[in-house]
Scaffold this active site. Structure first.
Site, PDB file in Angstrom:
ATOM      1  N   HIS A 103       7.815 -35.831  62.397  1.00  0.00           N
ATOM      2  CA  HIS A 103       6.384 -36.124  62.424  1.00  0.00           C
ATOM      3  C   HIS A 103       6.090 -37.532  61.909  1.00  0.00           C
ATOM      4  CE1 HIS A 103       2.189 -34.871  62.637  1.00  0.00           C
ATOM      5  NE2 HIS A 103       1.984 -35.334  61.418  1.00  0.00           N
ATOM      6  N   SER A 144      -1.569 -38.064  63.917  1.00  0.00           N
ATOM      7  CA  SER A 144      -1.656 -36.713  63.375  1.00  0.00           C
ATOM      8  C   SER A 144      -3.110 -36.231  63.459  1.00  0.00           C
ATOM      9  CB  SER A 144      -1.113 -36.684  61.951  1.00  0.00           C
ATOM     10  OG  SER A 144      -0.889 -35.358  61.519  1.00  0.00           O
ATOM     11  N   GLN A 145      -3.691 -35.734  62.370  1.00  0.00           N
ATOM     12  CA  GLN A 145      -5.046 -35.199  62.470  1.00  0.00           C
ATOM     13  C   GLN A 145      -6.060 -36.260  62.889  1.00  0.00           C
ATOM     14  OE1 GLN A 145      -5.630 -33.523  58.517  1.00  0.00           O
ATOM     15  NE2 GLN A 145      -6.540 -35.405  57.737  1.00  0.00           N
TER      16      GLN A 145
END
Length: 308
Positions: A276, A102-103
């Site tokens: 996700h 993710s980030q």
């Protein structure tokens, strides 16, 4: 005889060098050492590459600090800390493979562009907002820090107050306020080389990668748009709002070196099934670990027993 000695020495050196180390950077709401996330990934890696050195990035002195840093702080400052952290680890001195979730994948790309000492060989990112997000990521039920982050963003995502306090605001790209994004966002426009002039070091550092693998989740609702994981981005064009990477000046003018990587067969766009960060073990092993993390050095070469 000389040729025989050279072959033996080369084989022994290959054994001595061993597996390229692997560095992990977790996503929002997670921490370096969560046994259900980064810990589980580390276990899978070690089950297939027992001698791999794996380092999971941590911001702050504790796991709690690390989770908090995923929501609050200034990304530019955190990156400086990570550059120093990785440079201080002897096992990483000759380079490493980078795996970002993710980030954390976006942040690892920023590390490459700004520091890259020690250098990254292969970069693999899972559901990372390379193209920016047009909506602040959703929160899990009961996640107070995440809820606080979203509340702060509502005050004005491009205000100086929010930009210097909320991590997610620093990669927020409002398709209806592109001018505000370019002028007020303190992180993503710079790291995507979208300023009036491009940083040549960013381009050359990213081009130094062996492989750059970007993975999106086909049912991702956390990152909006989900294709941001491939550098796609939303615009204010209601008829055709989604801009593919190849349609952007970022690619056409090669601001980051992505076009060159693509033309050389070093840029890869993969799709993982699920929501996700719902990473199936088979997908991770077959599509990521074996082709991009497992070095040939893991299979030790047989020495010739007869002179050539």
């Amino acid at each position: 005889m000389i040729l025989w000695i050279s072959i033996v020495v080369a084989c022994l050196l290959k054994e001595a060098i061993g597996q390229t180390p692997i560095v992990l950077w977790h996503g929002m709401g997670d921490d370096c050492c969560n046994p259900k996330s980064m810990g589980a990934i580390t276990e899978i890696i070690h089950s297939h590459i027992p001698d791999a050195f794996v380092h999971s990035i941590r911001i702050g002195e504790s796991e709690s600090d690390d989770r908090n840093a995923g929501f609050f702080g200034v990304l530019n400052d955190q990156l400086e800390d990570v550059c120093e952290q990785l440079a201080s680890i002897p096992e990483l001195a000759n380079g490493f493979h980078a795996l970002g979730f993710s980030q954390g994948g976006l942040f690892l790309r920023a590390y490459i562009q700004r520091c890259n000492r020690p250098n990254v060989r292969n970069l693999i990112t899972f559901g990372s907002p390379h193209g920016g997000v047009s909506d602040i990521p959703n929160c899990s039920a009961g996640d107070f820090k995440c809820a606080l982050m979203r509340s702060m963003v509502r005050r004005g995502v491009y205000t100086s107050y929010v930009q210097h306090r909320v991590i997610q605001a620093q990669y927020f790209k409002d398709p209806n306020n592109f001018k505000g994004y370019l002028e007020q966002n303190i992180f993503l426009p710079d790291i995507n080389n979208q300023g009036e002039s491009q940083n040549a070091t960013y381009r050359s550092n990213l081009q130094s990668l062996g492989q750059f693998v970007m993975i999106r989740f086909d049912q991702d609702t956390m990152i909006v748009p989900r294709e941001a994981a491939w550098f796609w981005t939303l615009t204010d064009d209601e008829q055709d709002p989604l801009r593919r990477l190849q349609e952007q000046a970022l690619y056409k003018e090669d601001w980051l070196g992505l076009r060159q990587l693509d033309e050389n067969g070093q840029l890869h766009f993969l799709t993982a099934p699920g929501k996700h960060m719902e990473i199936a073990q088979d997908f991770f092993v077959d599509e990521v670990l074996k082709p991009y993390l497992m070095d040939q050095a893991v299979t030790k070469p047989k020495l010739l027993h007869q002179p050539v």
